[in-house]
Scaffold this active site. Structure first.
Site, PDB file in Angstrom:
ATOM      1  N   ASP A 197       2.807  54.185   2.219  1.00  0.00           N
ATOM      2  CA  ASP A 197       2.117  53.026   1.647  1.00  0.00           C
ATOM      3  C   ASP A 197       0.742  53.493   1.190  1.00  0.00           C
ATOM      4  O   ASP A 197       0.138  54.369   1.814  1.00  0.00           O
ATOM      5  CB  ASP A 197       1.958  51.936   2.725  1.00  0.00           C
ATOM      6  CG  ASP A 197       1.803  50.549   2.137  1.00  0.00           C
ATOM      7  OD1 ASP A 197       2.677  49.704   2.363  1.00  0.00           O
ATOM      8  OD2 ASP A 197       0.793  50.313   1.428  1.00  0.00           O
ATOM      9  N   THR A 239      13.096  42.515  -3.728  1.00  0.00           N
ATOM     10  CA  THR A 239      13.830  41.478  -4.472  1.00  0.00           C
ATOM     11  C   THR A 239      13.294  41.456  -5.898  1.00  0.00           C
ATOM     12  O   THR A 239      12.090  41.298  -6.102  1.00  0.00           O
ATOM     13  CB  THR A 239      13.624  40.111  -3.802  1.00  0.00           C
ATOM     14  OG1 THR A 239      14.020  40.221  -2.440  1.00  0.00           O
ATOM     15  CG2 THR A 239      14.422  39.028  -4.502  1.00  0.00           C
ATOM     16  N   GLU A 287      17.648  43.300   0.449  1.00  0.00           N
ATOM     17  CA  GLU A 287      17.571  43.098   1.896  1.00  0.00           C
ATOM     18  C   GLU A 287      17.694  41.608   2.208  1.00  0.00           C
ATOM     19  O   GLU A 287      17.078  40.786   1.557  1.00  0.00           O
ATOM     20  CB  GLU A 287      16.241  43.666   2.412  1.00  0.00           C
ATOM     21  CG  GLU A 287      16.094  43.611   3.912  1.00  0.00           C
ATOM     22  CD  GLU A 287      17.337  44.123   4.614  1.00  0.00           C
ATOM     23  OE1 GLU A 287      17.717  45.293   4.411  1.00  0.00           O
ATOM     24  OE2 GLU A 287      17.958  43.340   5.361  1.00  0.00           O
ATOM     25  N   ALA A 325      21.077  33.897  -3.133  1.00  0.00           N
ATOM     26  CA  ALA A 325      21.180  33.631  -1.685  1.00  0.00           C
ATOM     27  C   ALA A 325      19.940  32.874  -1.222  1.00  0.00           C
ATOM     28  O   ALA A 325      20.041  31.856  -0.518  1.00  0.00           O
ATOM     29  CB  ALA A 325      21.321  34.947  -0.917  1.00  0.00           C
ATOM     30  N   PHE A 337      19.963  29.266  -2.548  1.00  0.00           N
ATOM     31  CA  PHE A 337      20.906  28.392  -1.837  1.00  0.00           C
ATOM     32  C   PHE A 337      20.346  27.980  -0.470  1.00  0.00           C
ATOM     33  O   PHE A 337      20.467  26.830  -0.055  1.00  0.00           O
ATOM     34  CB  PHE A 337      22.266  29.084  -1.658  1.00  0.00           C
ATOM     35  CG  PHE A 337      23.241  28.775  -2.761  1.00  0.00           C
ATOM     36  CD1 PHE A 337      22.927  29.072  -4.080  1.00  0.00           C
ATOM     37  CD2 PHE A 337      24.471  28.193  -2.490  1.00  0.00           C
ATOM     38  CE1 PHE A 337      23.811  28.791  -5.115  1.00  0.00           C
ATOM     39  CE2 PHE A 337      25.365  27.899  -3.524  1.00  0.00           C
ATOM     40  CZ  PHE A 337      25.038  28.207  -4.828  1.00  0.00           C
ATOM     41  N   GLY A 374       8.577  27.757   4.231  1.00  0.00           N
ATOM     42  CA  GLY A 374       7.500  28.678   3.884  1.00  0.00           C
ATOM     43  C   GLY A 374       8.079  30.069   3.798  1.00  0.00           C
ATOM     44  O   GLY A 374       9.287  30.244   3.614  1.00  0.00           O
ATOM     45  N   CYS A 394       9.137  34.475   0.369  1.00  0.00           N
ATOM     46  CA  CYS A 394      10.176  34.702  -0.644  1.00  0.00           C
ATOM     47  C   CYS A 394      10.842  33.473  -1.259  1.00  0.00           C
ATOM     48  O   CYS A 394      11.150  33.501  -2.451  1.00  0.00           O
ATOM     49  CB  CYS A 394      11.236  35.620  -0.069  1.00  0.00           C
ATOM     50  SG  CYS A 394      10.539  37.245   0.283  1.00  0.00           S
ATOM     51  N   PHE A 427       4.794  30.695   9.444  1.00  0.00           N
ATOM     52  CA  PHE A 427       5.749  29.878   8.667  1.00  0.00           C
ATOM     53  C   PHE A 427       7.029  29.597   9.428  1.00  0.00           C
ATOM     54  O   PHE A 427       7.806  28.727   9.061  1.00  0.00           O
ATOM     55  CB  PHE A 427       6.034  30.509   7.297  1.00  0.00           C
ATOM     56  CG  PHE A 427       7.022  31.643   7.287  1.00  0.00           C
ATOM     57  CD1 PHE A 427       6.634  32.940   7.581  1.00  0.00           C
ATOM     58  CD2 PHE A 427       8.355  31.411   6.957  1.00  0.00           C
ATOM     59  CE1 PHE A 427       7.549  33.987   7.551  1.00  0.00           C
ATOM     60  CE2 PHE A 427       9.277  32.445   6.920  1.00  0.00           C
ATOM     61  CZ  PHE A 427       8.876  33.738   7.231  1.00  0.00           C
TER      62      PHE A 427
END
Ligand code: NAD
Ligand code: UGA
Length: 482
Positions: A40, A138, A174, A232, A235, A282, A285, A347
């Protein structure tokens, strides 16, 4: 990559965040012959991952510290030397952030893939041999094409010097949830691999086969894999907005959302999971991925599709605002100088993550109404709460935390929040909030004293027996309508 030696390889993960850290820790655990380095560019984060004091790991996930403790320094490493580790890697996982764009084309909806593009350029400039790139982040559909374009341009220049240089790109989204990341990674519902090159697919699949049953590994084309991840999340979020909308209707009609959830969840076509009404979804993503889907649909001229998914996010905003409005209403129409004990800021339970937490919007709205908040969360740091509420260098912060001028107070334990509070508001379902001694809480509070339970975790009878007034999410029965 030495194609005949797929088992003894070097893996580099770019991004040591909520996904990169836990995912690579579990991979290292199950693949002792693979050297895994999580990199990182945020040095502070890497130092925290390397901290001897395991409570300082940058991410709190049950079970994670144990794995890091056992494998760090053996085949699991954390490093800020991103480029060096790219140069020796056979396989590179891209696990960087992909937030919603804040400006330019698609602002407010499209995902910003500038960090992914930066990774592709870093890989293009530093890879030395055949390298498999795995999209873990994602991403919008067809991002793999962007990555391939960047890599191919680099390859054509480099291959004149080094003929063995080449790349394959796979999508491997993931699906872990925070708070249960280790459990989800150890025993996933499925592992999804999208790609074109069978040899690259096999190389990645064989890594997972060290602990995931083959029947749980699904293979698709790369675009289906990218889109399946967004779908996913859309939904799952849709179910939460659906049940929260029904919760509001329950409160209006005398029904109880827990009973409705149970009744519909036993239908095997609907299923019981993700039917808990709460303060609104929350997490980093759901909102961003739905908005990304909305952007994609609009881009392709599918406006009805875009509107359908956007309504899931709109309902979530409305729902959070509904909770703060009803608190104002129950507390006689004003919160001016009333003290509210806020229990939970993350969250969801079992994480220290506050990204998009319902607590942020609800707390801000309560402050707007003049409330004094006393906030407690067992895992979220003071610094984070202040950052989320924009308290750092904020005019509110004119005090020492012991005088009465401040509009907020961040408590070290639950008890501290109760003193002179007009209401207790539960926003995260930490298990310790279900064992509160309501009689002693009542004694410390100003009367009439309220409990607002947005997570359905209190025992209603015990709260009422202690003379507290109670509002529970989606509860239209008399107890919540006093
Ligand atoms: P995060 O913000 O916690 O971590 C991302 C890390 O990447 C940061 O530490 C950042 O410093 C680093 N980074 C960015 N660009 C870099 C670069 N060029 N070189 C080196 N480091 C770089 O994000 P996260 O929550 O781990 O999410 C990562 C991705 O995974 C996102 O696309 C997200 O949608 C997806 N995802 C997240 C979850 C989750 O539970 N958080 C679950 C599934 C998927
Ligand atoms: C979610 C998905 O569940 C993961 O599969 C996905 O990998 C991840 O997003 C991602 O892509 O980041 P996460 O956000 O960690 O995982 O947590 P969830 O358990 O999905 O909860 C999301 C939000 O919905 C939380 O605020 C939670 O409290 C809320 N929620 C969840 C409810 O209000 N009711 C429910 O029944 C379930």
């Amino acid at each position: 990559m030495k194609q005949n030696d797929l088992k003894n390889i070097n893996i580099c993960c770019i991004g040591a965040g909520y996904v990169g850290g836990p995912t690579m820790a579990v991979l290292a655990k199950h693949c002792p012959n693979i050297q895994v380095t999580v990199t990182d560019h945020n040095l502070e984060r890497i130092n925290d991952w390397n901290s001897i004091d395991l409570s300082k790991l940058p991410i709190y996930e049950p079970g994670l510290d144990e794995i890091v403790n056992k494998y760090r320094g053996k085949n699991l490493h954390f490093s800020s030397e991103v480029e060096k580790n790219i140069s020796i890697a056979d396989m590179i996982f891209i696990s960087v952030n992909t937030p919603t764009k804040t400006k330019g084309v698609g602002a407010g909806k499209a995902s910003d893939i500038k960090w992914v593009e930066a990774c592709a350029r870093q890989v293009a400039n530093n890879a030395k041999d055949h390298t498999i790139i795995v999209e873990k982040s994602t991403l919008p559909v067809r991002t793999a094409e962007v990555i391939k374009n960047i890599l191919e341009s680099a390859t054509s220049i480099k291959s004149q010097k080094n003929p063995s240089i080449s790349f394959d790109v796979l999508s491997n989204p993931e699906f872990l949830s925070e708070g249960s990341a280790i459990k989800d990674l150890e025993n996933p519902d499925r592992v999804l691999i999208g790609g074109e090159n069978n040899q690259a697919i096999k190389a990645l699949s064989e890594i997972y086969e060290n602990w995931v049953p083959v029947k749980k590994i699904l293979y698709t084309n790369i675009w289906s894999s990218e889109l399946a991840k967004l779908t996913a999340n859309a939904f799952l979020a849709q179910r939460i907005s659906s049940i929260n909308s029904i919760g509001a209707l329950c409160e209006a009609t005398g029904a109880d959302v827990r009973e409705v959830s149970r009744a519909i969840g036993t239908d095997s076509r609907i299923g019981a999971k993700f039917l808990d009404a709460g303060p609104g979804f929350g997490g980093s993503c759901f909102k961003k991925d739905i908005l990304n889907l909305v952007y994609l649909a609009s881009y392709f001229g599918l406006h009805e599709v875009a509107n359908f998914w956007e309504s899931v996010v709109k309902l979530n905003y409305w729902h959070q605002n509904r909770i703060s409005r009803l608190i104002v209403k129950k507390l006689f129409g004003t919160l001016s100088d009333k003290k509210i004990a806020v229990l939970g800021f993350a969250f969801k339970a079992n994480t220290n993550d506050t990204r998009e937490s319902a607590a942020i919007q609800i707390c801000k709205e309560l402050l707007e109404e003049g409330a004094i908040l006393s906030i407690y969360d067992p895992k979220v740091s003071r610094k984070q709460i202040k950052r989320d509420l924009n308290f750092i260098n904020d005019p509110y912060e004119i005090k020492t935390e012991s005088n009465n001028l401040n509009k907020y107070f961040i408590a070290d334990n639950i008890q501290e929040t109760f003193q002179d509070a007009d209401a207790i508001l539960i926003l995260t379902e930490w298990s310790e909030f279900s064992n509160i001694n309501w009689e002693s809480a009542y004694k410390m509070m100003r009367k009439p004293a309220w409990v607002f339970d947005s997570r359905s975790i209190v025992n209603p009878q015990k709260v009422l027996d202690a003379n507290l007034k109670l509002w529970r999410i989606g509860d239209g029965s008399k107890i919540s309508n006093i």
